[in-house]
Design an enzyme around this catalytic site. Structure first.
Site, mmCIF file in Angstrom:
data_model
loop_
_atom_site.group_PDB
_atom_site.id
_atom_site.type_symbol
_atom_site.label_atom_id
_atom_site.label_comp_id
_atom_site.label_asym_id
_atom_site.label_seq_id
_atom_site.Cartn_x
_atom_site.Cartn_y
_atom_site.Cartn_z
ATOM 1 N N ASP A 168 0.843 -1.197 0.000
ATOM 2 C CA ASP A 168 0.000 0.000 0.000
ATOM 3 C C ASP A 168 0.880 1.249 0.000
ATOM 4 O O ASP A 168 2.069 1.187 0.363
ATOM 5 C CB ASP A 168 -0.888 0.026 1.244
ATOM 6 C CG ASP A 168 -1.723 -1.235 1.402
ATOM 7 O OD1 ASP A 168 -2.372 -1.632 0.418
ATOM 8 O OD2 ASP A 168 -1.723 -1.812 2.505
ATOM 9 N N ASP A 205 -2.338 -2.107 -4.888
ATOM 10 C CA ASP A 205 -3.125 -2.354 -3.683
ATOM 11 C C ASP A 205 -3.728 -1.032 -3.205
ATOM 12 O O ASP A 205 -3.999 -0.142 -3.995
ATOM 13 C CB ASP A 205 -2.266 -3.011 -2.609
ATOM 14 C CG ASP A 205 -3.091 -3.943 -1.718
ATOM 15 O OD1 ASP A 205 -4.305 -3.735 -1.598
ATOM 16 O OD2 ASP A 205 -2.512 -4.878 -1.139
ATOM 17 N N ASP A 215 -4.412 1.476 4.010
ATOM 18 C CA ASP A 215 -5.098 0.329 4.605
ATOM 19 C C ASP A 215 -4.696 0.188 6.069
ATOM 20 O O ASP A 215 -3.534 0.410 6.432
ATOM 21 C CB ASP A 215 -4.767 -0.958 3.860
ATOM 22 C CG ASP A 215 -5.486 -1.052 2.518
ATOM 23 O OD1 ASP A 215 -6.174 -0.086 2.143
ATOM 24 O OD2 ASP A 215 -5.355 -2.095 1.844
ATOM 25 N N ARG A 260 -13.992 1.792 -1.514
ATOM 26 C CA ARG A 260 -13.270 1.739 -0.225
ATOM 27 C C ARG A 260 -12.870 3.146 0.227
ATOM 28 O O ARG A 260 -11.697 3.467 0.335
ATOM 29 C CB ARG A 260 -12.039 0.842 -0.313
ATOM 30 C CG ARG A 260 -12.351 -0.589 -0.698
ATOM 31 C CD ARG A 260 -11.096 -1.447 -0.703
ATOM 32 N NE ARG A 260 -11.384 -2.837 -1.078
ATOM 33 C CZ ARG A 260 -10.489 -3.803 -1.157
ATOM 34 N NH1 ARG A 260 -9.219 -3.528 -0.871
ATOM 35 N NH2 ARG A 260 -10.826 -5.025 -1.507
#
Length: 527
Positions: free
Chosen positions: A335, A366, A370, A419
């Site tokens: 990430d 990715d 996160d 997301r």
């Protein structure tokens, strides 16, 4: 003469054989009629004061239909309906409010009836209470919504009280009313409301709900000081008061982090895999009290991400981090920023994070930010997230069950798929963010998460708020959000009540687009 008698005897015996054969065949056929399986699991549900829904389980494959019977108090059973084969429900209408009814069902065909199902009894209410929901509109007023199943209601009475105060009647409305906006509220206070239905001299029970009216920032200039969950648990100060150093390569940055804190590390240059020993991640691991801050618009990580793990009191500000990809990994990769537990008190502020959205497989890169595992007291503020398939995933799976506490405020999410965040478990506060050109979905509350979502500005967003992709839904408490040219899941009412345990003030939602696009990202802070 004898011959004639013999003929008659033979004829009589023949007739007796025919009659006996017919009788035998009838007996055999009746014995071989297959039975019908009994319907089971009969249930009754109140639809209104006058209607009851019956449902049952069909266990047979040879029925022509079902016979529905009802019994009132002190009366005999009567058949009230016959429904077709494979039917497993029936609505009984025109009932009398306040009476008890019993029901039973049996299957039938042209030859036989089944035994009766279980019996079920239900009492119709005199009058059904409405279901009340509350939200905060864009003017910081309280909006009341209610739904009802009632067929006899003539009007509603609404009461109001402040926290720890007494109930006061607010107003009476006729039956056509389904909402009301209360402008007489003060920012920073909690208000309770309750509503009851009435018909002639009959009143329903109350339905109650309460709501917090947030503070509104009266200033035209933004406040860049720390707000949110990162202020709790002793606060988040990073390397404040410690050694100050400047770095321009990945090797230098990693070496300074490994020395521990308190330490303020200014990044003045572009970090790449080539100047980071061909590594694609900067590790902030097993350390505390560290600040990593970009200088002006020159602090950049190109192809290198930051992973925070087993670290506390970490500040990351004013950095551009983008296109993070380890070529040794076929799909996805590191990430831009990962926060992996255990970790406490993390502040991500005024960063710009991006990969690529259009023209690339969704799994090539990715996430941008996160967070997984046992992580708490995080604030993500004034960041610019853009051009991403997978932007910010909170909780790596439906079994990643921790009470994560994260605040997202004044962030700009543009040209992303989903997301924003996708949030499993825990508690979150999402306010004053600007969502622009979102293709899939924005805020996804999952696995029992409770999110306070307020004064966000959604523009050209598909599915701004909802719950998808998990075995359990999540919940939201909505206040004052604006939706412009949006589609899909746009809930108007809250599914929970949640107030964060810290003080904060809101910018007016009308100003969110202007101030976030002007002040989010790098080059906006002086230190």
């Amino acid at each position: 003469m004898l011959r004639s008698k013999v003929k008659w005897i033979i004829l009589l015996m023949f007739l007796l054989q025919i009659v006996s054969g017919c009788s035998s065949k009838q007996t055999t056929d009746s014995t071989n009629i297959p039975p019908i399986a009994v319907p089971t699991n009969l249930k009754a549900e109140i639809l209104s004061e006058k209607r009851v829904l019956l449902t049952w389980q069909d266990n047979s494959n040879n029925e022509d239909g079902f016979k529905v019977e009802r019994k009132e108090e002190e009366k005999d059973w009567i058949q009230i309906a016959v429904v077709g084969f494979n039917t497993v429900n029936y609505i009984d209408s025109n009932l009398t409010p306040g009476k008890t009814y019993s029901y039973r069902v049996r299957a039938y065909n042209s030859s036989v009836n089944s035994d009766y199902s279980n019996e079920v009894s239900i009492t119709t209410p005199l009058i059904i209470a409405p279901e009340l929901s509350l939200s905060i509109d864009e003017n910081n007023h309280v909006k009341l919504y209610w739904t009802t199943k009632s067929e006899v209601t003539q009007g509603y009475v609404i009461d109001k009280k402040e926290e720890n105060g007494d109930w006061q009647e607010l107003l009476t409305l006729d039956v056509s009313s389904k909402s009301y906006t209360d402008p007489d509220v003060i920012s920073g206070k909690v208000y309770w409301y309750r509503i009851k239905a009435f018909s002639s001299n009959i009143e329903s029970d109350y339905s109650e709900a309460y709501v917090y009216v947030p503070l509104i920032n009266p200033s035209n200039s933004p406040d860049f000081s720390l707000v949110g969950f990162a202020t709790l648990n002793g606060g988040t100060t990073g390397g404040e008061g410690g050694t100050v150093v400047y770095v321009s390569t990945g090797v230098e940055l990693q070496n300074e982090i490994n020395k521990g804190g308190p330490r303020i590390i200014y990044v003045n240059g572009t970090i790449t895999p080539q100047n980071n020993n061909n590594k694609y991640v900067i590790e902030v691991k097993n350390v505390s009290n560290i600040s990593i801050i970009g200088v002006g618009t020159y602090g950049e990580l190109n192809g290198v991400g930051i992973k925070i793990n087993n670290a506390n009191n970490i500040v990351v500000r004013n950095l551009i981090i983008h296109n993070v990809k380890d070529p040794a990994i076929a799909t996805q990769g590191p990430d831009c920023i990962t926060i992996s537990g255990p970790a406490r008190n993390i502040w991500i502020d005024h960063c710009e994070l991006y990969n690529q959205f259009q023209g690339i497989d969704k799994d090539y890169y990715d996430g941008l930010l996160d967070i997984n595992g046992d992580v708490s007291y995080v604030t993500v503020s004034w960041c610019y997230f853009h051009d991403s398939w997978k932007t910010s995933l909170i909780g790596s799976s439906d079994t990643d069950n921790y009470n994560r506490t994260i605040t997202y405020h004044h962030n700009w999410f543009r040209n992303c798929n989903s997301r924003l965040p996708s949030y499993r478990f825990g508690e979150g506060h999402i306010f004053n963010n600007y969502y622009q050109d979102i293709a899939g979905s924005a805020i996804n509350s999952r696995m029992g998460a409770k999110l306070r979502i307020e004064h966000n500005y959604f523009e050209n967003v598909r599915n701004p708020i909802g719950s998808w992709d998990s075995s359990q839904i999540g919940y939201w408490d909505l206040a004052g959000n604006v939706f412009v040219n949006c589609s899909g899941s746009i809930p108007e009412t809250s599914t929970c009540y949640y107030k964060p345990s810290y003080d904060y003030s809101l910018d007016s939602v009308e100003r969110v687009k202007e101030i976030v696009t002007q002040y989010a990202g790098v080059g906006k802070i002086t230190k």
